[in-house]
Design a protein around this motif. Structure first.
Motif, PDB file in Angstrom:
ATOM      1  N   TYR A 177     -13.844   1.619   6.070  1.00 21.24           N
ATOM      2  CA  TYR A 177     -13.480   1.570   4.650  1.00 21.24           C
ATOM      3  C   TYR A 177     -11.991   1.312   4.439  1.00 21.24           C
ATOM      4  CZ  TYR A 177     -17.980   3.493   3.080  1.00 21.24           C
ATOM      5  OH  TYR A 177     -19.291   3.682   2.801  1.00 21.24           O
ATOM      6  N   ALA A 178     -11.167   2.011   5.229  1.00 19.49           N
ATOM      7  CA  ALA A 178      -9.746   2.053   4.891  1.00 19.49           C
ATOM      8  C   ALA A 178      -8.939   0.924   5.511  1.00 19.49           C
ATOM      9  CB  ALA A 178      -9.145   3.401   5.304  1.00 19.49           C
ATOM     10  N   PHE A 190      -9.579   9.247   3.100  1.00 15.98           N
ATOM     11  CA  PHE A 190      -9.824   9.551   4.510  1.00 15.98           C
ATOM     12  C   PHE A 190      -8.680  10.347   5.128  1.00 15.98           C
ATOM     13  CE2 PHE A 190     -13.033   6.291   3.939  1.00 15.98           C
ATOM     14  CZ  PHE A 190     -14.107   6.965   4.480  1.00 15.98           C
ATOM     15  N   VAL A 208      -9.144   4.416  -0.771  1.00 18.45           N
ATOM     16  CA  VAL A 208      -9.823   4.976   0.391  1.00 18.45           C
ATOM     17  C   VAL A 208      -8.854   5.563   1.412  1.00 18.45           C
ATOM     18  CG1 VAL A 208     -11.932   3.656   0.254  1.00 18.45           C
ATOM     19  CG2 VAL A 208      -9.945   2.658   1.320  1.00 18.45           C
ATOM     20  N   PHE A 209      -7.647   5.028   1.453  1.00 15.21           N
ATOM     21  CA  PHE A 209      -6.692   5.543   2.417  1.00 15.21           C
ATOM     22  C   PHE A 209      -6.428   7.019   2.174  1.00 15.21           C
ATOM     23  CE2 PHE A 209      -3.656   4.574   5.630  1.00 15.21           C
ATOM     24  CZ  PHE A 209      -4.123   3.377   6.128  1.00 15.21           C
ATOM     25  N   MET A 247       0.846  -1.196   0.000  1.00 17.04           N
ATOM     26  CA  MET A 247       0.000   0.000   0.000  1.00 17.04           C
ATOM     27  C   MET A 247       0.883   1.249   0.000  1.00 17.04           C
ATOM     28  SD  MET A 247      -2.477   1.319   2.953  1.00 17.04           S
ATOM     29  CE  MET A 247      -1.036   1.976   3.756  1.00 17.04           C
ATOM     30  N   ALA A 258     -13.208   5.665   8.462  1.00 17.94           N
ATOM     31  CA  ALA A 258     -11.841   5.288   8.115  1.00 17.94           C
ATOM     32  C   ALA A 258     -11.581   3.843   8.531  1.00 17.94           C
ATOM     33  CB  ALA A 258     -10.844   6.230   8.786  1.00 17.94           C
ATOM     34  N   TYR A 315      -8.084  -2.287   3.622  1.00 13.82           N
ATOM     35  CA  TYR A 315      -7.039  -2.156   2.601  1.00 13.82           C
ATOM     36  C   TYR A 315      -5.655  -2.281   3.204  1.00 13.82           C
ATOM     37  CZ  TYR A 315     -10.410  -0.797  -0.921  1.00 13.82           C
ATOM     38  OH  TYR A 315     -11.440  -0.810  -1.794  1.00 13.82           O
ATOM     39  N   ALA A 316      -5.547  -1.987   4.466  1.00 13.21           N
ATOM     40  CA  ALA A 316      -4.255  -2.121   5.131  1.00 13.21           C
ATOM     41  C   ALA A 316      -4.088  -3.545   5.661  1.00 13.21           C
ATOM     42  CB  ALA A 316      -4.144  -1.104   6.261  1.00 13.21           C
ATOM     43  N   VAL A 347     -15.849  10.341  11.045  1.00 13.17           N
ATOM     44  CA  VAL A 347     -14.779  10.163  10.054  1.00 13.17           C
ATOM     45  C   VAL A 347     -13.855   9.017  10.473  1.00 13.17           C
ATOM     46  CG1 VAL A 347     -12.737  11.258   9.050  1.00 13.17           C
ATOM     47  CG2 VAL A 347     -14.879  12.541   9.268  1.00 13.17           C
ATOM     48  N   ALA A 391     -10.819   2.716  -5.065  1.00 13.58           N
ATOM     49  CA  ALA A 391     -10.159   1.813  -4.137  1.00 13.58           C
ATOM     50  C   ALA A 391      -9.143   2.556  -3.280  1.00 13.58           C
ATOM     51  CB  ALA A 391      -9.484   0.682  -4.897  1.00 13.58           C
TER      52      ALA A 391
END
Lengths: 217, 214
Positions: B72-73, A189, A185-186, A1, B69, B76-77, B65, A183
């Motif tokens: 959603y986020a 936000f 999103v990081f 990432m 985060a 992905y991590a 928020v 995609a």
């Protein structure tokens, strides 16, 4: 990432639109809360016990229920009553009703902290009660409550994000739309958080300027 | 009335989730807040800076928020939390910052003379902290602590937005099907009011206990 800086510059315009709505909601919410709190604090400190009781009940009610539920109550409730309020107006109303109660408590604390001895001094100088309040107590109380008002204002700015849930296209709403479509999103936000940090920092800075401006040397 | 009776079991289940979330989040936020306050007061400069940055971030970014985060986020991590665990984690971390300010402010409110007095009668630093400073700080901390607990209860309503079936979520789901917002949201609001009033009643009892002078 990895964080894609180019992407941030591409989503910035969309977020900026949301930012405009957030600011357009936050400013009247802060100003109207500060104004609405004046009759509320007058009610809280009123000599009439009935008025005092009713105002205290109002303050208790709004302070002990989530502002999100209040927003839903106003937004969905007004629709059923036949005069549907927009999400924006519903959010503004809920924010002012809740924060007005908090600010009224701040005002009361400020007035209380000055009142006794200063009021006695005013009376000793031959001022009427009304005059004592207006030219002795109030100017000092206003100075005293500015830091607390600043904190409450920051909470209001943060709470404007809840308007996203009743489809007001403010910052958080726009960010969520972007997050649903991409995609990255990081980055979204991360940028969103920066926007809020900037907003609250600017507001806090402005309030510190006001505080310095009205300070008695 | 019929509507309220048929909705009652659903709302009760939502209330149970809200209470569970609130209790766990209050405990975690308090524990973390205490640790962070101690770090801020007595920790090394590096740790203090880390905590200060953390407090600054939380103070400036809305809880919603942070919840988004997480929702959603974080996947992905490579971190996928259950909504319940994630909700509790975010709410606890968020309100821990408020708790930190409460505890730090309370400790700082104890006059420096109390330290001198402790040293003068030959107490060690840990004894001064435990027997003199913290004991007095607790009294100062009690009212803002209760206020923060109430903020936590109200804050848990935001988990409804990430799909957790708490009181607010259940209320909204019922309203969407029945179009009776006043009754349902009225009851939901009253349930929160009751929860918070119980908390402030408990808080007042705590205060009288703490103010008891031996």
């Amino acid at each position: 990432m990895s964080v894609d800086l180019g992407f941030i510059t591409r989503i910035a315009p969309t977020l900026a639109q949301g930012l405009a709505t957030t600011v357009a909601l936050a400013i009247p919410a802060i100003v109207l809360s500060a104004l609405w709190a004046i009759p509320v604090v007058a009610g809280l400190m009123a000599r009439s016990r009935l008025v005092g009781r009713i105002t205290a009940d109002y303050v208790e009610l709004v302070r002990n229920t989530p502002v999100l539920v209040q927003m839903f109550f106003i937004f969905f409730g007004s629709g059923v009553l036949g005069f549907p309020l927009s999400g924006f107006v519903s959010a503004l109303l809920a924010l002012v009703l809740q924060n007005g109660a908090y600010v009224a408590e701040i005002y009361r604390g400020g007035i209380r902290s000055i009142a006794q001895r200063q009021a006695e001094a005013g009376v000793a100088l031959g001022l009427t009660k009304r005059k004592t309040f207006a030219i002795v107590v109030l100017p000092q109380a206003i100075r005293k409550v500015i830091p607390s008002l600043s904190n409450q204002g920051i909470l209001i700015i943060k709470d404007t994000s809840l308007a996203a849930t009743i489809s007001v296209a403010e910052l958080t709403f726009q960010a969520r739309l972007l997050a649903d479509r991409t995609a990255a999103v990081f980055e979204i936000f991360f940028t969103l958080a920066l926007f809020y940090l900037a907003l609250t920092a600017i507001f806090a800075g402005a309030m510190r300027l006001v505080e310095r401006r009205v300070r008695i040397a | 009335m019929d509507l309220l009776l048929t909705s009652a079991p659903l709302l009760a289940r939502g209330a149970a989730t809200t209470i569970y979330l609130s209790v766990v989040a209050i405990l975690l936020a308090t524990a973390l807040g205490l640790v962070l306050a101690l770090v801020q007061l007595y920790g090394g400069i590096l740790l203090r800076i880390v905590v200060e940055v953390y407090l600054y971030l939380v103070r400036g970014v809305p809880l919603l928020v942070l919840l988004f985060a997480m929702y959603y986020a974080l996947p992905y991590a490579g971190i996928a939390l259950e909504p319940l665990a994630g909700g509790i984690a975010v709410i606890s971390l968020y309100f821990a910052a408020f708790m930190t300010e409460v505890f730090r402010g309370a400790v700082l409110s104890v006059p420096a003379g109390q330290w001198d007095a402790g040293r003068a009668i030959g107490l060690t630093t840990p004894r001064i902290l435990a027997d003199i400073v913290f004991r007095q700080a607790l009294r100062v901390a009690a009212p803002p602590f209760v206020n923060t607990c109430i903020m936590v209860v109200k804050g848990t309503s935001l988990v409804s937005i990430i799909g957790l079936a708490d009181l607010t979520y259940v209320g909204k789901a019922i309203v969407e099907r029945t179009l009776a917002p006043f009754e349902i949201f009225g009851v939901v609001a009253l349930a929160y009011l009751a929860l918070c009033l119980v908390l402030s009643r408990l808080g007042r009892r705590l205060e009288t206990r703490l103010n008891y002078v031996h």
